[in-house]
Write a protein that holds these residues in place. Sequence first.
Motif, PDB file in Angstrom:
ATOM      1  N   ALA A   1       0.839  -1.206   0.000  1.00  0.00           N
ATOM      2  CA  ALA A   1       0.000   0.000   0.000  1.00  0.00           C
ATOM      3  C   ALA A   1       0.872   1.253   0.000  1.00  0.00           C
ATOM      4  O   ALA A   1       0.424   2.343  -0.356  1.00  0.00           O
ATOM      5  CB  ALA A   1      -0.936  -0.005   1.207  1.00  0.00           C
TER       6      ALA A   1
ATOM      7  N   SER B   1       2.374  13.615  -8.311  1.00  0.00           N
ATOM      8  CA  SER B   1       1.830  12.700  -7.298  1.00  0.00           C
ATOM      9  C   SER B   1       0.359  13.040  -7.099  1.00  0.00           C
ATOM     10  O   SER B   1      -0.104  14.108  -7.530  1.00  0.00           O
ATOM     11  CB  SER B   1       2.570  12.863  -5.964  1.00  0.00           C
ATOM     12  OG  SER B   1       2.239  14.111  -5.391  1.00  0.00           O
ATOM     13  N   THR B   2      -0.337  12.157  -6.419  1.00  0.00           N
ATOM     14  CA  THR B   2      -1.752  12.443  -6.136  1.00  0.00           C
ATOM     15  C   THR B   2      -1.874  13.641  -5.201  1.00  0.00           C
ATOM     16  O   THR B   2      -2.770  14.477  -5.352  1.00  0.00           O
ATOM     17  CB  THR B   2      -2.406  11.182  -5.535  1.00  0.00           C
ATOM     18  OG1 THR B   2      -2.384  10.173  -6.548  1.00  0.00           O
ATOM     19  CG2 THR B   2      -3.837  11.438  -5.098  1.00  0.00           C
ATOM     20  N   THR B   3      -0.968  13.747  -4.247  1.00  0.00           N
ATOM     21  CA  THR B   3      -1.004  14.876  -3.317  1.00  0.00           C
ATOM     22  C   THR B   3      -0.894  16.187  -4.090  1.00  0.00           C
ATOM     23  O   THR B   3      -1.690  17.122  -3.902  1.00  0.00           O
ATOM     24  CB  THR B   3       0.156  14.757  -2.290  1.00  0.00           C
ATOM     25  OG1 THR B   3       0.069  13.476  -1.677  1.00  0.00           O
ATOM     26  CG2 THR B   3       0.089  15.843  -1.250  1.00  0.00           C
TER      27      THR B   3
ATOM     28  N   HIS C   1      -6.989   9.802   3.332  1.00  0.00           N
ATOM     29  CA  HIS C   1      -5.567  10.166   3.440  1.00  0.00           C
ATOM     30  C   HIS C   1      -5.514  11.697   3.389  1.00  0.00           C
ATOM     31  O   HIS C   1      -6.369  12.326   2.735  1.00  0.00           O
ATOM     32  CB  HIS C   1      -4.862   9.542   2.233  1.00  0.00           C
ATOM     33  CG  HIS C   1      -3.395   9.776   2.127  1.00  0.00           C
ATOM     34  ND1 HIS C   1      -2.859  10.975   1.719  1.00  0.00           N
ATOM     35  CD2 HIS C   1      -2.341   8.951   2.341  1.00  0.00           C
ATOM     36  CE1 HIS C   1      -1.532  10.874   1.682  1.00  0.00           C
ATOM     37  NE2 HIS C   1      -1.197   9.657   2.067  1.00  0.00           N
TER      38      HIS C   1
ATOM     39  N   ALA D   1      -4.002  13.685   1.669  1.00  0.00           N
ATOM     40  CA  ALA D   1      -3.935  14.269   0.317  1.00  0.00           C
ATOM     41  C   ALA D   1      -5.291  14.771  -0.161  1.00  0.00           C
ATOM     42  O   ALA D   1      -5.390  15.809  -0.823  1.00  0.00           O
ATOM     43  CB  ALA D   1      -3.398  13.225  -0.668  1.00  0.00           C
TER      44      ALA D   1
ATOM     45  N   ASN E   1      -6.604   3.854   3.010  1.00  0.00           N
ATOM     46  CA  ASN E   1      -5.342   3.091   3.061  1.00  0.00           C
ATOM     47  C   ASN E   1      -5.064   2.527   4.454  1.00  0.00           C
ATOM     48  O   ASN E   1      -4.032   1.917   4.683  1.00  0.00           O
ATOM     49  CB  ASN E   1      -4.163   3.964   2.603  1.00  0.00           C
ATOM     50  CG  ASN E   1      -3.894   5.125   3.538  1.00  0.00           C
ATOM     51  OD1 ASN E   1      -4.784   5.580   4.250  1.00  0.00           O
ATOM     52  ND2 ASN E   1      -2.672   5.616   3.553  1.00  0.00           N
TER      53      ASN E   1
ATOM     54  N   ASP F   1     -10.557   9.634  -4.311  1.00  0.00           N
ATOM     55  CA  ASP F   1      -9.173   9.196  -4.169  1.00  0.00           C
ATOM     56  C   ASP F   1      -9.149   7.667  -4.307  1.00  0.00           C
ATOM     57  O   ASP F   1      -9.602   6.953  -3.413  1.00  0.00           O
ATOM     58  CB  ASP F   1      -8.629   9.632  -2.802  1.00  0.00           C
ATOM     59  CG  ASP F   1      -7.239   9.059  -2.528  1.00  0.00           C
ATOM     60  OD1 ASP F   1      -6.771   8.214  -3.309  1.00  0.00           O
ATOM     61  OD2 ASP F   1      -6.630   9.456  -1.515  1.00  0.00           O
TER      62      ASP F   1
ATOM     63  N   VAL G   1      -6.361   5.862  -4.705  1.00  0.00           N
ATOM     64  CA  VAL G   1      -4.974   5.392  -4.554  1.00  0.00           C
ATOM     65  C   VAL G   1      -4.893   4.014  -3.896  1.00  0.00           C
ATOM     66  O   VAL G   1      -4.076   3.183  -4.278  1.00  0.00           O
ATOM     67  CB  VAL G   1      -4.140   6.428  -3.751  1.00  0.00           C
ATOM     68  CG1 VAL G   1      -2.740   5.890  -3.463  1.00  0.00           C
ATOM     69  CG2 VAL G   1      -4.048   7.739  -4.501  1.00  0.00           C
ATOM     70  N   ALA G   2      -5.749   3.777  -2.894  1.00  0.00           N
ATOM     71  CA  ALA G   2      -5.663   2.494  -2.178  1.00  0.00           C
ATOM     72  C   ALA G   2      -6.503   1.399  -2.853  1.00  0.00           C
ATOM     73  O   ALA G   2      -6.466   0.253  -2.437  1.00  0.00           O
ATOM     74  CB  ALA G   2      -6.103   2.675  -0.728  1.00  0.00           C
TER      75      ALA G   2
ATOM     76  N   SER H   1      -2.212   6.696  -7.760  1.00  0.00           N
ATOM     77  CA  SER H   1      -0.759   6.875  -7.855  1.00  0.00           C
ATOM     78  C   SER H   1      -0.150   5.674  -8.569  1.00  0.00           C
ATOM     79  O   SER H   1      -0.286   4.540  -8.114  1.00  0.00           O
ATOM     80  CB  SER H   1      -0.160   7.011  -6.452  1.00  0.00           C
ATOM     81  OG  SER H   1      -0.786   8.094  -5.792  1.00  0.00           O
TER      82      SER H   1
ATOM     83  N   TYR I   1       2.818   4.639  -8.881  1.00  0.00           N
ATOM     84  CA  TYR I   1       3.895   3.858  -8.240  1.00  0.00           C
ATOM     85  C   TYR I   1       3.326   2.795  -7.313  1.00  0.00           C
ATOM     86  O   TYR I   1       4.066   1.976  -6.773  1.00  0.00           O
ATOM     87  CB  TYR I   1       4.883   4.776  -7.502  1.00  0.00           C
ATOM     88  CG  TYR I   1       4.337   5.492  -6.288  1.00  0.00           C
ATOM     89  CD1 TYR I   1       3.650   6.693  -6.404  1.00  0.00           C
ATOM     90  CD2 TYR I   1       4.527   4.968  -5.014  1.00  0.00           C
ATOM     91  CE1 TYR I   1       3.159   7.346  -5.286  1.00  0.00           C
ATOM     92  CE2 TYR I   1       4.045   5.617  -3.891  1.00  0.00           C
ATOM     93  CZ  TYR I   1       3.360   6.807  -4.037  1.00  0.00           C
ATOM     94  OH  TYR I   1       2.868   7.450  -2.925  1.00  0.00           O
ATOM     95  N   LYS I   2       2.018   2.811  -7.126  1.00  0.00           N
ATOM     96  CA  LYS I   2       1.379   1.733  -6.352  1.00  0.00           C
ATOM     97  C   LYS I   2       0.655   0.766  -7.284  1.00  0.00           C
ATOM     98  O   LYS I   2       0.185  -0.281  -6.866  1.00  0.00           O
ATOM     99  CB  LYS I   2       0.389   2.312  -5.347  1.00  0.00           C
ATOM    100  CG  LYS I   2       1.064   3.276  -4.360  1.00  0.00           C
ATOM    101  CD  LYS I   2       0.089   3.801  -3.352  1.00  0.00           C
ATOM    102  CE  LYS I   2       0.553   5.074  -2.695  1.00  0.00           C
ATOM    103  NZ  LYS I   2       1.045   4.907  -1.342  1.00  0.00           N
TER     104      LYS I   2
END
Length: 410
Positions: free
Chosen positions: A30, A91-93, A120, A122, A172, A197, A199-200, A220, A222-223
């Motif tokens: 994660a 990045s997502t942030t 999160h 972000a 997350n 979001d 991302v998770a 994101s 990179y995940k």
Amino acid sequence: MIQLDSKFIRSQFPAFAEPSLNGWGFFENAGGSYTCQQVISRLNNYYTQTKVQPYYNYPAAQKAGAAMDESYRQLAAYLNVREEDVHFGPSTTQNLYVLAHAFRELWNIGDEIILSNQDHEANAGFWRRLEKTGIVIKEWRVDPETGRLNPDDLDAMLSNKTKLLAFPHCSNIIGHTNPVAEIVSKAKTANVCVVVDGVAHAPHGLPDIDSLGVDIYLFSLYKTWGPHLGLMTIKKEIMDTLPNQSHFFHKHSIRKKILPAGPDHAQIAATAGVAQYLDTVYEHHFSETVDPAEKGRRLKKLFQDHEKSLLQPLLEWLRQRDDIYIVGPDDPALRAPTVSVVPKKKSIDEICAVLATKKLMVGQGSFYSVRPLMGMNIPIDPGVLRLSFLHYTIEDEIAQLIDGLAAALD
Ligand SMILES: Cc1ncc(COP(=O)(O)O)c(C=O)c1O
């Protein structure tokens, strides 16, 4: 039923053949996943063959631009959105920081936005800062026991002043998968812009964004087995209304106006590797020719069936321990394989130290999800022990994790 061929999957990730990682069970996915070979090859090709300014007239620049365009096209097809709806940022942030600034210019003092406390930071902090400028923040709160958000709570919160609703597809830390389409349909009755979001969630299979109905979806890369970039989809109709956040002369550039940071050309070019990885996995498991959105749906089910078959024994084992508390649902059907636990007898530091001796990589802390922890009355420090895995994880690693946890907790 088609089953995931784990040996084939792992052959696509150089990390599984890397001697220094041999024997290590990776349970901090994660935080960031291993990268697939297709992405690494594209990154290497870009840096060795086309590391020039893209889109000029000479061959290397043309090739560089074409590699970037491929990423927009192929990811859009998998996500079931239009190519012009796809945007890459650092990045997502950072993407959310820019979005919050852009939206603020559209709103008036007294306008309302609804933010969850399951997010999160972000998808929380930058929106909340707008309170200082006169925007009214309404907080959609998790149930302190279950960590879940109740969509029905929104009925009393949505008003004719609500401009935006932001929440996670999946937290997350809590891991529960929110019913996005149901939430969107409530928001749409009030004509509210929905920002999710993802991302998770996206690492467990790319979402069909069209079917979710959201206006803006972020995750994101990179995940999701790719390079360190944030991808966001923004419906063009909304993008057209957003004020330019870049240099003044970019105001008509759909790819640039919402991204003040110059794009990372090589990483954008590498991103098509994520789609190519999915193509490779699809061809290995299925024979029927279908469009990428359908491939994505089938692969998501394949990945999630595998993940849930591993999550079941892990949750079962965790459930019978009286020295830990599982954060979020303990039913695999309701959650992602991102499992946070709070130990009751030993410290998280002590546990992680033992796990490292057992060659187990896990996460500890608050993971920038301070508000969800506060909403569940869990101390931010030390936070939680987080065990997260993906479709490339195998049964032996789950057994290694359970053995390691038993040694660390006893
Ligand atoms: C759920 C969630 N949202 C947002 C983020 C922030 O993503 P990024 O690191 O791309 O800014 C993270 C990072 O861990 C996350 O887990």
